[in-house]
Design a protein around this motif. Structure first.
Motif, short mmCIF file in Angstrom:
data_model
loop_
_atom_site.label_atom_id
_atom_site.label_comp_id
_atom_site.label_asym_id
_atom_site.label_seq_id
_atom_site.Cartn_x
_atom_site.Cartn_y
_atom_site.Cartn_z
N GLN A 139 0.84 -1.21 0.00
CA GLN A 139 0.00 0.00 0.00
C GLN A 139 0.88 1.27 0.00
O GLN A 139 0.56 2.24 -0.70
CB GLN A 139 -0.94 0.02 1.21
N TYR B 256 -7.04 0.55 -7.02
CA TYR B 256 -6.80 -0.38 -5.91
C TYR B 256 -6.95 0.31 -4.57
O TYR B 256 -7.65 -0.17 -3.68
CB TYR B 256 -5.40 -1.00 -6.05
N LEU C 236 -9.73 -0.72 -1.86
CA LEU C 236 -9.20 -1.50 -0.74
C LEU C 236 -10.02 -1.44 0.55
O LEU C 236 -10.30 -2.49 1.16
CB LEU C 236 -7.73 -1.10 -0.49
N GLY D 102 -2.47 -7.84 -1.41
CA GLY D 102 -3.76 -7.18 -1.42
C GLY D 102 -4.30 -6.91 -2.81
O GLY D 102 -5.50 -7.06 -3.07
#
Lengths: 512, 108
Positions: free
Chosen positions: A27, A39, A43, A296
Motif C-alpha cells: 500500500q 486499488y 481496498l 492485497g
C-alpha cells in the motif's frame, strides 16, 4: 548431555486491518507511485471486521482452538465459512483487537515515542485493565496526548500515524532527527515486533509448569533489525522483550536468517539446553508490519477480502528433559549448506532425507512434516500456489526417486504426512514453527510419534548472496531418551577398571 | 514478475539486443509462469514494473518445455529438474507459456 524438550509454546495474532491500509509495503508503494489508483480506492471495502478475523478457521488453528485436521474438514473458502462463536483466547494465545494492541505498543515503548490520543488512551486503558495477562503497573504506562500535538507531528513527518476507522488515534515518533535507522517508520515496525513478541511470551508464561523467572536466555527470530546509524541491526529485541515480560533472569540475542530463523533459533536453543549452558531458553518472534496486505492487489482483483490483515507472533520454551515433554532430536539436524545447491532435489535431500538417513529413519517414519505453512487462501490468488502442498509433493517425489514410496502413493503421502496451511504470510511466522504447538499436543495425546520442523529462507532478498537457506529438526515422543546418557555407578566402575587394566598392560609392555 | 528481474531483463535487452536473448522460466505454477511470459513479451500486465508498456517480444520458454529440456545434458536435468517435473502440472504450465510466446514473441 540432556535431551532438550519442548516445554510449551504460545501463538498470537493481532488485528492490524487499519495498519494494513497505512503501513503495509504494497500500500505504501502504491500510494507513492499511484496515489489515485483504483486499488487504493477499492481496498477499504475489502477489509474484514475483527469478528471475522476471530472466526476465520485458519486463525483458530494458528492459536490452537482447533486442530489442523479440524481445519482440513472445514468448508472452503474458509473466509466465507467462519466458525460461529469462535473465541478470542485459547490455551496458547489470543487474537488481540487492534486498539488494544496499540495500547500494548505504548506499554512496550521505552523512549516515549508512542503517543495515544486522550480519549482513545482512556478507552484502551480500560480494556487492557481487563486483560488477563497484564498487571496494573503495565497498564498504568498508558497515557494520553492532545490530538493537535499528534496531528502536528504527523503533518511534519516526524511521526507515523495509526488510525482506527479513519481517525487518528495514535502515532509513533521518530527517535532521532537525522538517523535513518531510527526514523518513525522503523520505530513503528520495531515496536510492533517487540509488542507482539511480548504478547507471545505473556501467553507462554501463563502455561502450567512454566515460570518466566526461570528463563535463562531468549532468542528473538523475526525479520526486523534494530539499531542506529552506526549499527543497523545491532539488536537486541530478545532482551527488550525479556525485560518487559518477567524474564528477569534472562539475557538473550537476535538470530536472523529470513524465514528460516525460527528453526535456527529452536536448534540453537536445543544446543544451549543440551550442553547444559542454559536450562530454559525461549525462542520468540513478533510480527511484520511491511507484509500486511502484501498480496492485497490480487485479493481485491479476485473480489475477496484482503486476508493478510493480522500480525503473527509465537514463543516456544526449550528446557531440560522432564521425562514427559516431546524431545528435540539433536542427532538428526538437516542443513542446507553452502555447497548443497538450489535445485529442489538438493534442498529437500539436505533438509529431509539426509538427516533421516543419519538416524536410520525413512520418510514415512515422520508422521507430520511442518514446512512453510502459509495459508493457501492468501497465496493462491497471487499466483504463488499452495505452498505447503507443493512442499509435500516435493518430499513425496524425492521419496519416489529414492524408492521409499511407489509413485502411485505420492498423493496418499501428501494427505497422510501433510496438512493444510494455516499461518498468515508473515515471512518467518509460517515457517515450520506453527506446528510445534500442535505437534506437542498430538505427541502427548499419542496421536503422532514424530514430526519434522523445516525452516527455509530466501537469503538472496538481502542482496548479499544468492544462497538459499534451510534447517530442520525432529520432535518426537519422550521415551526416556534423555536417560540413555546417564551412566550408572557400575558402569563407571567398569570404565575405571578397564582403564586401570589398560594402564597395567601398557606398563608391562614397556618393561618387556 | 519481480520488479528487480524486470529491470535486469530490460537492461540485458538493451545491452545485447532483443533478438539475442532467450528467457528461461522456472515458475512452479501455470498462472505465474504465464504472467512472466507475458511480461517479457507484451509488457508487465500489472503496470507495476520497468516493463510496464514495454513490448520486448523476447523468446521465452519454461524449463519444462521440450525445446529447453532437449538442450540440457540428461544427467544435469535429472539432478536439477526431474523431481519437480514429477510434481508440477507440466502440461498446464507449458500451454500457458506457449500461448503468450506464440501471441507476442517477435522472433518466432
Amino acid at each position: 548431555m540432556t535431551s532438550p524438550v519442548i516445554k510449551g509454546s504460545s501463538y498470537v495474532l493481532v488485528d492490524a486491518t487499519n495498519t494494513l491500509l497505512q503501513h503495509g509495503s504494497t500500500q505504501v508503494g502504491e500510494r507513492q507511485a499511484n496515489p489515485d489508483s483504483e486499488y487504493l480506492k477499492k481496498l477499504p471495502n475489502f477489509l474484514r471486521s475483527y469478528e471475522d478475523l476471530v472466526g476465520y478457521a485458519p486463525n483458530q488453528a494458528y492459536i490452537g482452538n482447533i486442530s489442523v485436521e479440524d481445519l482440513r474438514d472445514k468448508p472452503q473458502p474458509w473466509y466465507e465459512n467462519n466458525i460461529e462463536d469462535a473465541s478470542r483466547y485459547s490455551d496458547w494465545g489470543e487474537i488481540m483487537p487492534e486498539d488494544e494492541f496499540i495500547g500494548l505498543i505504548k506499554i512496550a515503548d521505552a523512549f516515549d515515542l508512542v503517543k495515544l490520543e486522550e480519549k482513545f488512551s482512556n478507552n484502551v486503558k480500560e480494556k487492557l485493565a481487563e486483560h488477563p495477562l497484564l498487571d496494573d503497573e503495565q497498564v498504568a504506562k498508558i497515557n494520553g496526548t492532545d490530538l493537535e500535538v499528534m496531528q502536528k507531528m504527523v503533518d511534519e513527518h516526524i511521526a507515523e500515524p495509526l488510525f482506527i476507522d479513519g481517525e487518528l488515534v495514535a502515532c509513533v515518533k521518530q527517535a532521532h532527527d537525522t538517523d535513518p535507522n531510527l526514523n518513525a517508520h522503523i520505530m513503528l515496525e520495531n515496536l510492533v515486533v517487540k509488542a507482539s513478541g511480548m504478547l507471545s511470551v505473556f501467553h507462554l508464561g501463563k502455561q502450567e509448569g512454566i515460570d518466566l523467572a526461570d528463563v535463562d536466555y531468549v532468542i528473538e527470530v523475526s525479520e526486523e533489525a534494530c539499531g542506529d546509524v552506526n549499527q543497523r541491526g545491532g539488536g537486541n529485541f530478545a532482551k527488550a522483550i525479556a525485560e518487559l515480560t518477567g524474564c528477569i533472569n534472562a539475557t538473550g540475542s537476535d538470530t536472523r536468517s529470513f524465514c528460516a530463523a525460527p528453526t535456527h533459533g529452536l536448534i540453537n536453543a536445543a544446543a544451549l539446553v543440551s550442553s547444559g549452558i542454559y536450562e530454559n531458553v525461549v525462542v520468540v518472534a513478533g510480527g511484520s508490519t511491511a507484509k500486511l496486505g502484501m498480496n492485497g492487489k490480487d485479493h481485491v482483483a479476485k473480489d475477496m477480502p484482503v486476508l493478510e490483515d493480522s500480525y503473527g507472533g509465537f514463543a516456544v520454551l526449550v528446557s531440560q528433559d522432564d521425562g514427559v515433554s516431546p524431545v528435540i532430536r539433536t542427532d538428526s539436524i538437516g542443513r542446507h549448506t553452502v555447497t548443497t545447491g538450489s535445485s529442489p532435489q538438493a534442498v529437500i535431500s539436505s533438509l529431509v532425507t539426509e538427516p533421516l538417513d543419519e538416524v536410520g529413519l525413512s520418510i514415512t517414519d515422520v508422521d507430520k512434516y511442518s514446512v512453510e505453512m502459509q495459508n493457501p487462501e492468501m497465496t493462491k490468488p497471487a499466483g504463488a500456489g499452495d505452498v505447503p502442498a507443493s512442499n509435500y509433493k516435493m518430499i513425496a517425489a524425492l521419496g519416489v526417486k529414492r524408492g521409499d514410496l511407489e509413485r502411485s502413493d505420492l498423493m496418499n503421502f501428501v494427505e497422510e504426512h501433510g496438512m493444510p496451511g494455516f499461518a498468515p504470510t508473515q515471512g518467518h511466522i509460517p515457517s515450520g514453527v506453527p506446528f510445534v504447538g500442535h505437534a506437542y499436543r498430538d505427541i502427548l495425546a499419542g496421536e503422532i510419534e514424530r514430526a519434522m520442523i523445516i525452516g527455509k529462507g530466501s537469503l538472496f532478498l538481502g542482496r548479499m548472496t544468492n544462497q538459499f537457506d534451510g534447517v530442520s529438526f525432529i520432535i518426537e515422543k519422550n521415551t526416556g531418551q534423555g536417560q540413555t546418557d546417564a551412566v550408572s555407578e557400575d558402569q563407571i566402575k567398569n570404565i575405571v577398571a578397564g582403564a586401570m587394566r589398560n594402564l597395567a598392560e601398557s606398563l608391562l609392555v614397556e618393561e618387556e | 514478475m519481480d520488479l528487480e528481474n524486470q529491470k535486469r531483463i530490460k537492461e540485458f535487452a538493451e545491452e545485447h539486443g532483443e533478438e539475442n536473448l532467450v528467457i528461461v522460466l522456472g515458475g512452479a505454477e501455470a498462472e505465474a509462469s504465464g504472467l512472466a511470459a507475458e511480461t517479457v513479451t507484451n509488457g508487465d500486465p500489472t503496470f507495476a514494473g520497468p516493463l510496464a508498456g514495454v513490448q520486448l517480444g523476447l523468446r521465452v520458454y519454461h524449463v519444462l518445455e521440450p525445446e529447453v529440456k532437449n538442450e540440457i545434458d540428461e544427467d544435469v536435468y535429472e539432478e536439477q529438474v526431474s523431481m519437480m517435473e514429477m510434481v508440477l502440472e507440466v502440461d498446464e504450465i507449458v500451454e500457458e507459456v506457449k500461448t503468450y510466446r506464440e501471441k507476442y514473441c517477435k522472433f518466432n
